[in-house]
Scaffold this motif. Structure first.
Motif, PDB file in Angstrom:
ATOM      1  N   THR A 295       0.866  -1.179   0.000  1.00  0.00           N
ATOM      2  CA  THR A 295       0.000   0.000   0.000  1.00  0.00           C
ATOM      3  C   THR A 295       0.900   1.226   0.000  1.00  0.00           C
ATOM      4  O   THR A 295       2.122   1.112   0.140  1.00  0.00           O
ATOM      5  N   THR A 296       0.311   2.405  -0.148  1.00  0.00           N
ATOM      6  CA  THR A 296       1.126   3.621  -0.194  1.00  0.00           C
ATOM      7  C   THR A 296       1.859   3.828   1.124  1.00  0.00           C
ATOM      8  O   THR A 296       1.241   3.848   2.188  1.00  0.00           O
ATOM      9  N   GLY A 297       3.177   3.977   1.032  1.00  0.00           N
ATOM     10  CA  GLY A 297       3.990   4.302   2.197  1.00  0.00           C
ATOM     11  C   GLY A 297       5.016   5.342   1.794  1.00  0.00           C
ATOM     12  O   GLY A 297       5.006   5.834   0.667  1.00  0.00           O
ATOM     13  N   GLY A 298       5.935   5.667   2.692  1.00  0.00           N
ATOM     14  CA  GLY A 298       6.906   6.723   2.404  1.00  0.00           C
ATOM     15  C   GLY A 298       8.054   6.241   1.528  1.00  0.00           C
ATOM     16  O   GLY A 298       8.183   5.046   1.264  1.00  0.00           O
ATOM     17  N   VAL A 299       8.878   7.186   1.101  1.00  0.00           N
ATOM     18  CA  VAL A 299       9.971   6.868   0.183  1.00  0.00           C
ATOM     19  C   VAL A 299      11.271   6.506   0.918  1.00  0.00           C
ATOM     20  O   VAL A 299      12.263   6.190   0.278  1.00  0.00           O
ATOM     21  N   VAL A 300      11.233   6.573   2.245  1.00  0.00           N
ATOM     22  CA  VAL A 300      12.385   6.148   3.059  1.00  0.00           C
ATOM     23  C   VAL A 300      11.855   5.089   4.029  1.00  0.00           C
ATOM     24  O   VAL A 300      10.813   5.277   4.659  1.00  0.00           O
ATOM     25  N   SER A 301      12.572   3.978   4.157  1.00  0.00           N
ATOM     26  CA  SER A 301      11.947   2.843   4.851  1.00  0.00           C
ATOM     27  C   SER A 301      11.977   2.958   6.369  1.00  0.00           C
ATOM     28  O   SER A 301      11.269   2.236   7.059  1.00  0.00           O
ATOM     29  N   THR A 302      12.786   3.886   6.908  1.00  0.00           N
ATOM     30  CA  THR A 302      12.863   3.990   8.368  1.00  0.00           C
ATOM     31  C   THR A 302      11.753   4.872   8.961  1.00  0.00           C
ATOM     32  O   THR A 302      11.634   4.991  10.180  1.00  0.00           O
ATOM     33  N   THR A 303      10.948   5.495   8.111  1.00  0.00           N
ATOM     34  CA  THR A 303       9.844   6.335   8.607  1.00  0.00           C
ATOM     35  C   THR A 303       8.761   5.453   9.238  1.00  0.00           C
ATOM     36  O   THR A 303       8.509   4.346   8.793  1.00  0.00           O
ATOM     37  N   GLY A 304       8.117   5.977  10.268  1.00  0.00           N
ATOM     38  CA  GLY A 304       7.074   5.232  10.964  1.00  0.00           C
ATOM     39  C   GLY A 304       5.785   5.167  10.163  1.00  0.00           C
ATOM     40  O   GLY A 304       5.365   6.147   9.544  1.00  0.00           O
ATOM     41  N   VAL A 305       5.146   3.988  10.210  1.00  0.00           N
ATOM     42  CA  VAL A 305       3.859   3.800   9.520  1.00  0.00           C
ATOM     43  C   VAL A 305       2.799   4.715  10.140  1.00  0.00           C
ATOM     44  O   VAL A 305       2.034   5.384   9.438  1.00  0.00           O
ATOM     45  N   ALA A 306       2.764   4.769  11.473  1.00  0.00           N
ATOM     46  CA  ALA A 306       1.686   5.504  12.142  1.00  0.00           C
ATOM     47  C   ALA A 306       1.811   7.009  11.917  1.00  0.00           C
ATOM     48  O   ALA A 306       0.860   7.652  11.467  1.00  0.00           O
ATOM     49  N   GLY A 307       2.984   7.574  12.194  1.00  0.00           N
ATOM     50  CA  GLY A 307       3.136   9.027  12.045  1.00  0.00           C
ATOM     51  C   GLY A 307       2.862   9.467  10.626  1.00  0.00           C
ATOM     52  O   GLY A 307       2.184  10.475  10.387  1.00  0.00           O
ATOM     53  N   LEU A 308       3.343   8.713   9.667  1.00  0.00           N
ATOM     54  CA  LEU A 308       3.153   9.072   8.259  1.00  0.00           C
ATOM     55  C   LEU A 308       1.679   8.964   7.878  1.00  0.00           C
ATOM     56  O   LEU A 308       1.116   9.869   7.262  1.00  0.00           O
ATOM     57  N   THR A 309       1.032   7.878   8.283  1.00  0.00           N
ATOM     58  CA  THR A 309      -0.367   7.662   7.875  1.00  0.00           C
ATOM     59  C   THR A 309      -1.310   8.651   8.552  1.00  0.00           C
ATOM     60  O   THR A 309      -2.225   9.185   7.907  1.00  0.00           O
ATOM     61  N   LEU A 310      -1.089   8.911   9.832  1.00  0.00           N
ATOM     62  CA  LEU A 310      -2.021   9.794  10.551  1.00  0.00           C
ATOM     63  C   LEU A 310      -1.976  11.217   9.990  1.00  0.00           C
ATOM     64  O   LEU A 310      -2.954  11.958  10.076  1.00  0.00           O
ATOM     65  N   GLY A 311      -0.840  11.596   9.393  1.00  0.00           N
ATOM     66  CA  GLY A 311      -0.765  12.929   8.764  1.00  0.00           C
ATOM     67  C   GLY A 311      -1.231  12.934   7.317  1.00  0.00           C
ATOM     68  O   GLY A 311      -1.379  13.981   6.713  1.00  0.00           O
ATOM     69  N   GLY A 312      -1.427  11.778   6.711  1.00  0.00           N
ATOM     70  CA  GLY A 312      -1.862  11.693   5.303  1.00  0.00           C
ATOM     71  C   GLY A 312      -1.176  10.526   4.611  1.00  0.00           C
ATOM     72  O   GLY A 312      -1.769   9.492   4.375  1.00  0.00           O
ATOM     73  N   GLY A 313       0.112  10.703   4.302  1.00  0.00           N
ATOM     74  CA  GLY A 313       0.881   9.603   3.715  1.00  0.00           C
ATOM     75  C   GLY A 313       1.021   9.703   2.217  1.00  0.00           C
ATOM     76  O   GLY A 313       0.126   9.317   1.474  1.00  0.00           O
ATOM     77  N   ILE A 314       2.161  10.221   1.778  1.00  0.00           N
ATOM     78  CA  ILE A 314       2.434  10.421   0.359  1.00  0.00           C
ATOM     79  C   ILE A 314       3.580   9.501  -0.054  1.00  0.00           C
ATOM     80  O   ILE A 314       4.583   9.410   0.654  1.00  0.00           O
ATOM     81  N   GLY A 315       3.430   8.828  -1.175  1.00  0.00           N
ATOM     82  CA  GLY A 315       4.501   7.948  -1.647  1.00  0.00           C
ATOM     83  C   GLY A 315       4.286   7.563  -3.093  1.00  0.00           C
ATOM     84  O   GLY A 315       3.366   8.051  -3.753  1.00  0.00           O
TER      85      GLY A 315
END
Ligand code: FAD
Length: 457
Positions: free
Chosen positions: A126-146
């Protein structure tokens, strides 16, 4: 009965509870941005929901500031706080995949590396960030672009449900059917509404992709940026990627004599059938001569970790600014051409992410993430090693931002914004802001969760 003590907290919590002087405390207080140097009163390394509940109750009952940390990537350092309580979820990183229903459930401290490796086993993503060490929760709760956003929407658009510990210490489910107001708010409203102990996502068939970074001459940057503006408007939705300014790192696929030169990069990701990848990227290849590239078929998680080495945790100072952009006008491109090539160090960059396609098919009021008509999310990411260079690097970001702001929307993506951007929060949510305030009043009337881009009750 006095206020609960740290000793009582230690008795309630299964994970580590660290206070200043404890072995491991120095490590436990660190976050991704090396500029952030805070000393929490207590760090709770939660291993389950009960630990999170105990830590939330401890902070609330003692009137202490509370910071919640998933992947620790917050550039303003929202994953830590002076004197108060930190809930560190990095011990809760499990990811369970249900391939039959194409769902995955990630614990609140999972990173995209954890998530992608688990789902890739089943040819799903599914859509996640472009750097793998970023947190799933923090990224998703703010929106999540990838890379996958044009095809399958933002990360928050793929969120099916979340288990949340709220300010009163309850553990609730947020979904379309249970606490739907909370579910609406956490899809863009960031960490304002509670601690997500787990998040359930919709998955899509994505296994290997065709893509990678390409580098163009600075003299061709104008042509490439104009091409990108036109091409991405109706490119097939399996095409993701973004232009970036990049000082050429010493990588084997870049001619040695070009190392250290500033170039315009384009990182492409074709998530459709791999055998169509070469054809899908051809328009980009044809737009101008390519100086160097590392493009081809690769597992989706490989692209998602390709840039990890450029930004190791805790090694760089970070200062970022962000904008949403509806039209990438000629004036905006001129501002990029003036400031982008001045990028000061190999680790700093600017990305223009496309957020059209599937992101536009969700209405502006369907989730807290409001900018559904914007076509691009821009981030000017200052990342440099030496604190002695802070002034010059921060100035580069600010000057670049000031030059592009007149051609951008009032709001910027909450997850790319700085600590000095709190005055823009209302603009980030546009017509959704008042409803967010109402949900905040329901679930966190005393603003326990305020160490974030805060939506005040
Ligand atoms: C190198 C780098 C690359 C990035 N790339 C992208 C990208 O490609 N796409 C993108 O959209 N964003 C990207 N970001 C931005 C990223 O989305 C934000 O920094 C995000 O807040 C990071 O989440 P985290 O869990 O890693 O950070 P943390 O610092 O742990 O948390 C950030 C915020 O989220 C809250 N939070 C974290 N976990 C939880 C939880 N379980 N429950 C409740 N609240 C929680 C925190 O309280 C805090 O307010 C990137 C950031 C960095 C530094």
């Amino acid at each position: 009965m006095g206020n609960p003590t740290v000793e009582q907290l230690r008795e309630q919590v299964r994970g580590e509870v660290l206070t200043p002087g404890d072995a491991g405390y120095e490590e436990a207080r660190k976050v991704f941005n090396a500029m952030i140097d805070r000393h929490p009163g207590v760090v709770v390394r939660a291993v389950n929901t009960d630990d999170v509940v105990a830590a939330v109750n401890h902070a609330r009952e003692n009137g202490l500031d509370l910071a919640v940390r998933g992947g620790a990537h917050s550039v303003p350092g929202f994953g830590t706080v002076d004197d108060g309580v930190v809930i560190d979820l990095s011990g809760m990183r499990g990811v369970r995949v249900d391939p039959t229903n194409r769902r995955a459930r990630a614990e609140g401290g999972a990173t995209w590396a954890d998530f992608n490796s688990a789902t890739h086993e089943f040819g799903l993503a599914t859509t996640g960030g472009v750097v793998s060490t970023t947190g799933v929760a923090g990224l998703t709760l703010g929106g999540g672009i990838g890379y996958l956003a044009r095809g399958v929407g933002l990360s928050c658009d793929n969120l099916v449900s979340a288990e949340m510990v709220t300010a009163d210490g309850r553990s609730l489910v947020a979904s379309e059917h249970e606490n739907p107001d909370l579910f609406w708010a956490i899809r863009g409203g960031s960490g304002n509404f509670g601690v997500a102990t787990s998040l359930e996502f919709q998955l899509h068939p994505v296994s290997d992709i065709y893509g990678g970074p390409m580098f163009f001459e600075l003299d061709d940057a104008d042509t490439v940026l104009r091409f990108y503006r036109e091409f991405i408007a109706d490119a097939p939705e399996q095409f993701g990627g973004f232009p970036a300014w990049q000082i050429a790192p010493p990588l084997p696929f870049i001619p040695e004599e070009r190392h250290g030169e500033t170039l315009l990069a384009f990182v492409a990701c074709w998530a459709g059938p791999v055998d169509q990848g070469e054809r899908a990227l051809k328009p980009l290849h044809d737009v101008a001569p390519v100086v160097a590239e590392h493009v081809g078929p690769m597992p989706y998680p490989a692209l998602n970790s390709a840039f990890d080495a450029l930004c190791p945790p805790g090694a760089l100072q970070h200062y970022w600014k962000a904008n949403f952009v509806t039209e990438l006008t000629d004036e905006a491109i001129a501002a990029h051409l003036e400031h982008g090539p001045k990028v000061p160090v190999v680790t700093s960059t600017m990305h223009i992410y496309p957020i059209n396609g599937a992101c536009h098919r969700v209405s502006s009021d369907a989730t807290a993430f409001a900018y559904r008509n914007a076509n691009f999310a821009t981030v000017i990411a200052g990342m440099w090693p030496d604190p002695g260079d802070n002034e010059a690097n921060i100035q580069w970001v600010r000057d670049y931002y000031q030059a592009t702001a007149p051609f951008s929307e009032a709001g910027g993506y909450i997850n790319f914004m700085s600590g000095d951007d709190q005055s823009r929060i209302q603009a980030n949510y546009g017509g959704n802001y008042q409803r967010l305030v109402d949900v905040k009043r329901t679930y966190d009337p005393d603003n326990l969760f305020h160490v974030n881009q805060n939506i005040a009750p």
